[in-house]
Design a protein around this motif. Structure first.
Motif, short mmCIF file in Angstrom:
data_model
loop_
_atom_site.label_atom_id
_atom_site.label_comp_id
_atom_site.label_asym_id
_atom_site.label_seq_id
_atom_site.Cartn_x
_atom_site.Cartn_y
_atom_site.Cartn_z
N LYS A 83 0.84 -1.21 0.00
CA LYS A 83 0.00 0.00 0.00
C LYS A 83 0.88 1.26 0.00
N LEU A 84 1.92 1.24 0.80
CA LEU A 84 2.84 2.39 0.84
C LEU A 84 3.44 2.62 -0.55
N ALA A 85 3.87 1.53 -1.19
CA ALA A 85 4.45 1.65 -2.53
C ALA A 85 3.41 2.17 -3.52
N ASN A 86 2.17 1.67 -3.42
CA ASN A 86 1.12 2.15 -4.32
C ASN A 86 0.93 3.66 -4.19
N GLU A 87 1.00 4.15 -2.96
CA GLU A 87 0.66 5.56 -2.72
C GLU A 87 1.82 6.52 -2.97
N PHE A 88 3.05 6.03 -2.79
CA PHE A 88 4.18 6.97 -2.86
C PHE A 88 5.19 6.66 -3.97
N LEU A 89 5.21 5.42 -4.46
CA LEU A 89 6.23 5.06 -5.45
C LEU A 89 5.64 4.73 -6.82
N LEU A 90 4.59 3.94 -6.85
CA LEU A 90 4.06 3.46 -8.14
C LEU A 90 3.11 4.49 -8.73
N ILE A 91 3.56 5.71 -8.76
CA ILE A 91 2.80 6.84 -9.26
C ILE A 91 3.69 7.55 -10.28
#
Ligand SMILES: O=C1O[C@H](COP(=O)(O)O)[C@@H](O)[C@H](O)[C@H]1O
Length: 232
Positions: A83-91
């Protein structure tokens, strides 16, 4: 023990410096081998670094991203590293990368670990980049003091892959890459921030007991030199 330490004025400067280093490493890997792989940590520290990295102009469609470790929780759980990666990295630009999660909706964490080991086998030997964090208890990845599979996880001769870990300080059962899979990353970085983490690092560097502070395995016997990134 082979490590270097780069200190930055603040977290924003560190995020810029580490993202530039990682973007160059990924681009070099793509130029040399046509693709690149990176394993990132979760927790609270990487958010600013993720945001800067996600704006880097590299061939993200040739990059595979996974996690150093994960909680055995689905990606909509507030404590999920996915979830952290979805919100801050995979953008932004990074959305073109392939993301391979460690969590799978299996009956047990062990079954999820087996699936994750299979699904990461093609790009983790070695990783082009692995970014580790460190907890105030001296854990890194999900190598926790008192962890039920800590000895196996830190065994450099063990086949690379994902293990489960349960420990008092870990909360949920965890999924973690083995030490064997992380210690030879072409770029092996440790990202820590704050005065307390600096003290924990000093303590770790002053001893050898890995059961007390598992980060010592990385600092003392990783095959790759460890690049430590720190800001107050
Ligand atoms: O549990 C975890 O904690 C460490 C450190 O997290 P932080 O919040 O102190 O930055 C992290 O490296 C690891 O990936 C995560 O699962």
């Amino acid at each position: 023990m082979a490590f270097s330490r780069k200190d930055f004025e603040n977290g924003a400067a560190l995020a810029e410096g580490l993202a530039a280093r990682v973007a160059t490493a990924l681009s070099d890997a793509i130029a040399a081998r046509g693709s690149a792989s990176i394993a990132v940590s979760g927790g609270s520290t990487p958010k600013a670094f993720f945001k800067v990295l996600s704006g880097k102009d590299i061939a993200w469609d040739k990059v595979t991203i996974t996690l150093v470790d994960e909680r055995f929780v689905p990606a909509d759980n507030a404590r999920s590293n996915h979830k952290l990666a979805n919100e801050f990295l995979l953008i932004g630009k990074t959305a073109a990368a392939t993301f391979v999660p460690l969590y799978h909706a299996a009956d047990t964490a062990e079954a999820a670990a087996e699936i994750a080991t299979r699904e990461t086998a093609g790009f983790s030997n070695p990783f082009d980049v692995a970014i580790l964090g460190m907890g105030n208890d001296g854990h890194t990845a999900s190598f926790f003091p008192g962890g039920n599979h800590l000895v196996e996880a830190l065994d450099a001769s063990r086949p690379r892959g994902i293990l489960t870990m349960e420990a008092d300080g870990a909360g949920e059962p965890r999924l973690t890459f083995s030490f064997s899979a992380l210690q030879d990353a072409r770029l092996l970085a440790l990202h820590i921030e704050g005065a307390e983490k600096a003290s924990v690092l000093e303590k770790a560097l002053g001893g050898t007991d890995e059961a007390e502070m598992p980060i010592r395995a990385v600092l003392n016997r990783a095959m790759s030199p460890v690049e430590i990134y720190w800001a107050p």
